[in-house]
Write a protein that holds these residues in place. Structure first.
Motif, PDB file in Angstrom:
ATOM      1  N   ARG A  81      -1.361   4.431  -1.139  1.00 54.55           N
ATOM      2  CA  ARG A  81      -2.680   4.519  -0.669  1.00 54.55           C
ATOM      3  C   ARG A  81      -2.646   5.171   0.706  1.00 54.55           C
ATOM      4  NH1 ARG A  81      -6.392   0.753  -2.705  1.00 54.55           N
ATOM      5  NH2 ARG A  81      -5.779  -0.169  -4.476  1.00 54.55           N
ATOM      6  N   GLU A 105       2.104   1.779  -3.535  1.00 53.14           N
ATOM      7  CA  GLU A 105       0.826   2.245  -4.344  1.00 53.14           C
ATOM      8  C   GLU A 105       0.566   3.682  -3.710  1.00 53.14           C
ATOM      9  OE1 GLU A 105      -1.685  -0.728  -3.847  1.00 53.14           O
ATOM     10  OE2 GLU A 105      -0.718  -2.276  -5.411  1.00 53.14           O
ATOM     11  N   TYR A 112       0.794  -1.217  -0.051  1.00 48.72           N
ATOM     12  CA  TYR A 112      -0.025  -0.056   0.085  1.00 48.72           C
ATOM     13  C   TYR A 112       0.812   1.440   0.049  1.00 48.72           C
ATOM     14  CZ  TYR A 112      -4.109  -2.828   0.969  1.00 48.72           C
ATOM     15  OH  TYR A 112      -5.322  -3.685   0.782  1.00 48.72           O
ATOM     16  N   MET A 136      -6.627   1.541   4.409  1.00 45.34           N
ATOM     17  CA  MET A 136      -6.316   0.231   4.242  1.00 45.34           C
ATOM     18  C   MET A 136      -7.531  -0.443   3.502  1.00 45.34           C
ATOM     19  SD  MET A 136      -4.707  -2.637   4.964  1.00 45.34           S
ATOM     20  CE  MET A 136      -3.491  -2.172   6.399  1.00 45.34           C
ATOM     21  N   ASP A 137      -7.522  -1.091   2.362  1.00 46.45           N
ATOM     22  CA  ASP A 137      -8.452  -1.964   1.810  1.00 46.45           C
ATOM     23  C   ASP A 137      -8.249  -3.496   2.425  1.00 46.45           C
ATOM     24  OD1 ASP A 137     -10.101  -3.724   0.229  1.00 46.45           O
ATOM     25  OD2 ASP A 137      -9.360  -2.671  -1.775  1.00 46.45           O
TER      26      ASP A 137
END
Length: 497
Positions: free
Chosen positions: A111, A109, A106, A114-115
């Motif tokens: 992000r 990337e 993450y 949190m996914d």
């Protein structure tokens, strides 16, 4: 196309006036299990930091996939698929397995959130790839050492590792856990991932590795196929000496035990423990992690207030209710984790040695500096401590010297019973032989009763007069004489898994 994933050619590295590496070359093929061996201070850690981009070499060249690499920093090293798993694993103990595994991805990337669903999928997929079942929602701090290591390996795989460097990966593992780790390592090899296995443990080197490189004093002194080496040749390459560690089997004097333990129990960990130690005797305890070995040691040292049962010294009741009482009664304990439980790392060696006898070294309100220096010099000689000066911080010591400082501290108290939990964990082969000799001398020459707790079965067989095996808080076997062999102990442990 090169046959090698990475080549380090004629590497040199200095720190001030100290040469840490001199004309060192190391090459690793894809899908190869390569062992790097050497005593503490031989240059192993430095070469790892060179290949992972932490250190820039002063001389030499780094070649990856047949192409010379200019400046290699940690981010570029990760980009080339180089991952290092250090002994502390560099995990976040307060985060879950899934969070630890997804975090680096993450961050790369960019992000900010949190996914959770994706994090769980990533965790399940990568753990399935290495054939283990760990709850993605488990907090990493709650996992055993073997579990944390698996999470660190899984994180490296998620980062598209092509070379995984494992720094002393089996230090805190039982034999059963080592076998499980080796299964994972061989599976990684089958997937084309190279492993650089850094270890002091020669039997494990011989079991898992295909090639071996040995460093000594910053130089490469041996290299070749593992089939061309045995324990003696590896030891000689690492130390330059022919070290032998023959089994210790002196006659144990008749007479009453110095220490007797009967019915010792600690709720949930030890149940009805009974053992005895005579002066001059070394008694070993083996068992799987969770068997109650450490809790038994802590109880004998006054660290388990819930303990019940009887402890007798010289035939008289002597159950310690605190560490201070244990020390006063002549019981000493060297813990397995000397860094967090044993040593005051920022403080000097001298202070670490005399901290247990400060009351004896006072002159009025102040310490008697002459007495402090005398006791320190005495232990430097007796324990063969190698350090620039007594003022050197304990945190700068190698594993072997740190353990000798711990031994010296307790000998200054006049201890009569010495409890050693993992006495040579993380210690190189030369220091290990020295520590074994010191322990034997303390028993045979000074009459100490020694209780040695260890996962290293050869260490127990080589040094002990008798060995107990623990399982689920109970003593389940006692071996002595001809019964006390590695095969017999390992077979006993296997029946307990």
């Amino acid at each position: 196309m090169s046959d090698y994933l990475i080549e380090l050619k004629n590497i040199g590295k200095r720190f001030g006036g100290v040469r840490a590496l001199e004309d060192v070359s190391l090459a690793i093929r894809p899908g190869e299990i390569h062992c790097l061996a050497g005593e503490n201070g031989s240059g192993k850690s430095t070469i790892i930091k060179v290949m992972s981009g932490i250190y820039t070499p002063d001389e030499g060249e780094i070649v990856i996939d047949g192409e010379p690499v200019g400046r290699l920093d940690p981010i570029r090293a990760v980009g080339h698929g180089i991952q290092v798993i250090y002994q502390d694993f560099s995990l976040f103990g307060n985060l879950t397995v899934a969070e630890n595994l997804a975090l680096n991805t993450y961050l790369l990337e960019g992000r900010s959130r949190m996914d959770w669903r994706r994090a769980h999928e990533m965790a399940r997929d990568v753990l399935a790839r290495i054939g283990v079942a760990i709850d993605p929602d488990a907090e990493v701090g709650s996992l055993p050492t073997s579990g944390k290591q698996i999470v660190a390996i899984a994180r490296a795989i998620l980062a598209k590792a092509r070379l995984i460097v494992m720094d002393e990966p089996t230090t805190a593992l039982t034999r059963h856990e080592v076998e499980a780790l080796f299964t994972i390592v061989r599976d990684l090899k089958a997937q084309g991932i190279a492993i650089l296995f850094v270890s002091h443990k020669m039997r494990e080197m011989l079991e898992i590795s295909e090639r071996l490189t040995v460093f000594r004093n910053g130089r490469k002194v041996a290299e070749g196929a593992m089939r061309d080496f045995d324990e003696a040749t590896i030891t000689h390459a690492m130390t330059g000496l022919d070290l032998t560690d023959d089994p210790y089997r002196p006659e144990i004097p008749d007479g009453p035990p110095l220490l007797e333990v009967t019915g010792l129990s600690v709720p949930g960990t030890v149940e009805g423990g009974a053992l005895s130690l005579r002066p001059g005797e070394i008694v070993g305890i083996s068992g799987l992690i969770g068997s109650g070995r450490t809790e038994l040691a802590r109880a004998l040292f006054g660290m388990e207030p819930r303990m019940t049962g009887e402890i007798r010294l010289d035939g008289r009741p002597a159950r310690p209710r605190s560490v201070q009482e244990a020390i006063a009664r002549g019981i000493a304990y060297v813990p397995e984790d000397r860094l967090t439980e044993g040593l005051f790392l920022p403080q000097s060696i001298e202070r670490n040695l005399v901290v247990s006898i400060l009351d004896r070294l006072r002159r009025g309100l102040f310490l008697d500096r002459r007495a402090v220096r005398a006791r320190t010099a005495e232990m430097f000689a007796a324990m063969q401590i190698a350090a620039p000066s007594p003022e050197t911080p304990a945190g700068n010591l190698s594993g072997g010297n740190a353990q000798r400082v711990m031994l010296g501290r307790w000998l200054l108290t006049g201890a009569r019973v010495l409890i050693l939990n993992g006495p040579t964990v993380g210690v190189d082969v030369g220091s290990k032989a020295t520590i074994h000799r010191i322990i034997r001398d303390l028993a045979t020459r000074d009459g100490l009763a020694v209780l040695m707790i260890s996962d290293d079965v050869p260490e127990l067989v080589t040094n002990c007069n008798r060995i107990h095996v623990m399982h689920r808080g109970r003593f389940v076997a006692e071996l002595a004489g001809a019964e006390m062999t590695e095969t017999r102990i390992n077979d006993t442990l296997k029946t307990l898994t």
